[in-house]
Design an enzyme around this catalytic site. Structure first.
Site, PDB file in Angstrom:
ATOM      1  N   HIS A   1       0.838  -1.201   0.000  1.00  0.00           N
ATOM      2  CA  HIS A   1       0.000   0.000   0.000  1.00  0.00           C
ATOM      3  C   HIS A   1       0.873   1.251   0.000  1.00  0.00           C
ATOM      4  CE1 HIS A   1      -4.173   1.608   0.733  1.00  0.00           C
ATOM      5  NE2 HIS A   1      -3.417   2.706   0.830  1.00  0.00           N
TER       6      HIS A   1
ATOM      7  N   GLU B   1     -11.893   2.894   5.792  1.00  0.00           N
ATOM      8  CA  GLU B   1     -11.000   3.896   6.370  1.00  0.00           C
ATOM      9  C   GLU B   1     -11.835   5.100   6.805  1.00  0.00           C
ATOM     10  OE1 GLU B   1      -7.109   6.647   5.188  1.00  0.00           O
ATOM     11  OE2 GLU B   1      -8.541   6.012   3.659  1.00  0.00           O
TER      12      GLU B   1
END
Length: 346
Positions: free
Chosen positions: A16, A207
């Site tokens: 990521h 998120e």
């Protein structure tokens, strides 16, 4: 004090890392000077030794401020040599942090206007990755990401392009930007194109919004990995589902705090996810803006969540298993993790 091993020597995979966000601060300052770009004050303060900008991205205004800083940095990448420099330096930083496999995420439409179009932009990026692999020895591939705030038809175009370049180093297809914008199901056809072409499905979710966004990624996009996914910790049933399916969550602790998802490093639910059996791959997200790279995420796990060296080694193994690396590369990396753990501490 307990003697511990150096996490920068722990072999690991980084799954990521965003393209512009991987840039070194000094490089951005040089490029801004080169092109006469006036960077926002919050960004220049952070780049010249101040604290990373604190951005409450959990509200729309905060996300806009974050996106403004990111766009300002991206505007300084204008020529192929800038792209080559960014990729080479990102690879060098990864090697320094013990990363042996990197899947860097990029939306090539962001760079296409200055690099001659969508196809030339992606080819320049892939050529730069090939050169960085030769120069540094790291394993490195590309994950092409669509943008939630753009039309789903644009995502389909990107998915077809990503599949076309699967034999040149594209291994996955993602979906980034504000997850409060654009429903996952709007992009289901793009992800189907990518999956049918043999690419991993790795959308962002969980998120800025809660567990429902993770479920949507699983149900509508058949996610192999979830970018972030930390909010799944709020739903025990969802945790069990992720664990049962062994869907890797790309958890970025420093980013979560910098963007206001959690107030403190110890609030990030690393332990909850780990102990539920959800595979994790720690990530730095955008080190340019958040001020820390990959090894620092492992230090957060150690210092704020009490992860032992054996548990850090398991995090590294999970990152490798969740990657798109070939089996022989995975085997070599996993053996390296075992060697790190077998070596004396201190």
């Amino acid at each position: 004090m307990e003697r511990v091993r150096d996490v920068s020597e722990l072999p690991k995979a980084h799954l990521h890392l965003h393209f512009t966000g991987s840039m070194r601060p000094a490089t951005l300052l040089e490029l801004a000077d080169k092109y006469g770009v006036r960077l926002p004050e919050a960004l220049t303060d952070a780049l010249t030794g101040g604290e990373p900008p604190r951005l409450r991205a959990t509200d729309e205004r905060g996300w806009f401020r974050f996106q403004r800083l990111y766009d300002a940095a991206r505007s300084c990448l204008r020529e192929p040599e800038d792209i080559r420099r960014l990729v080479r330096e990102a690879a060098e930083e990864e090697v320094r942090d013990g990363s042996r496999w990197l899947e860097i995420q990029v939306d090539p439409t962001s760079y296409a206007p200055r690099l001659g179009g969508l196809i030339p932009a992606l080819e320049i990026i892939l050529d730069s990755v090939d050169a960085a692999v030769r120069d540094t020895g790291i394993g490195m591939r590309v994950l092409v990401a669509a943008n939630r705030v753009k039309h789903p038809l644009d995502a389909r175009t990107l998915a077809r392009l990503a599949v076309r370049y699967a034999d040149r180093g594209v291994v996955g297809f993602g979906l980034s930007n504000d997850e409060r914008r654009g429903m996952a199901r709007d992009f289901d056809r793009a992800f189907a194109i990518a999956r049918e072409g043999g690419l991993l499905s790795a959308p962002h979710g969980g998120e800025l919004t809660g567990p429902a966004s993770v479920r949507d990624c699983l149900d509508d996009l058949e996610a192999d990995r979830i970018g972030h996914g930390v909010r799944a910790a709020e739903d025990p049933w969802l945790l069990q589902r992720l664990a049962d399916r062994q869907v890797t969550c790309e958890v970025c602790p420093a980013s979560n705090v910098a963007l206001g998802v959690y107030d403190k490093p110890e609030d990030v639910p690393l332990r909850t996810l780990f102990e539920a059996g959800v595979p994790l791959a720690l990530g730095a997200d955008d080190p340019l803006l958040f001020g820390s790279r990959l090894a620092a995420q492992y230090e957060i796990a150690r210092l704020h969540h009490g992860f032992t060296d054996a548990e850090l080694a398991e995090l590294a193994r999970q990152s490798v298993r969740g990657s798109a690396a070939p089996q022989d590369v995975k085997a070599k990396l996993l053996a390296g993790v075992d060697e790190w753990l077998a070596a004396p501490a201190g």
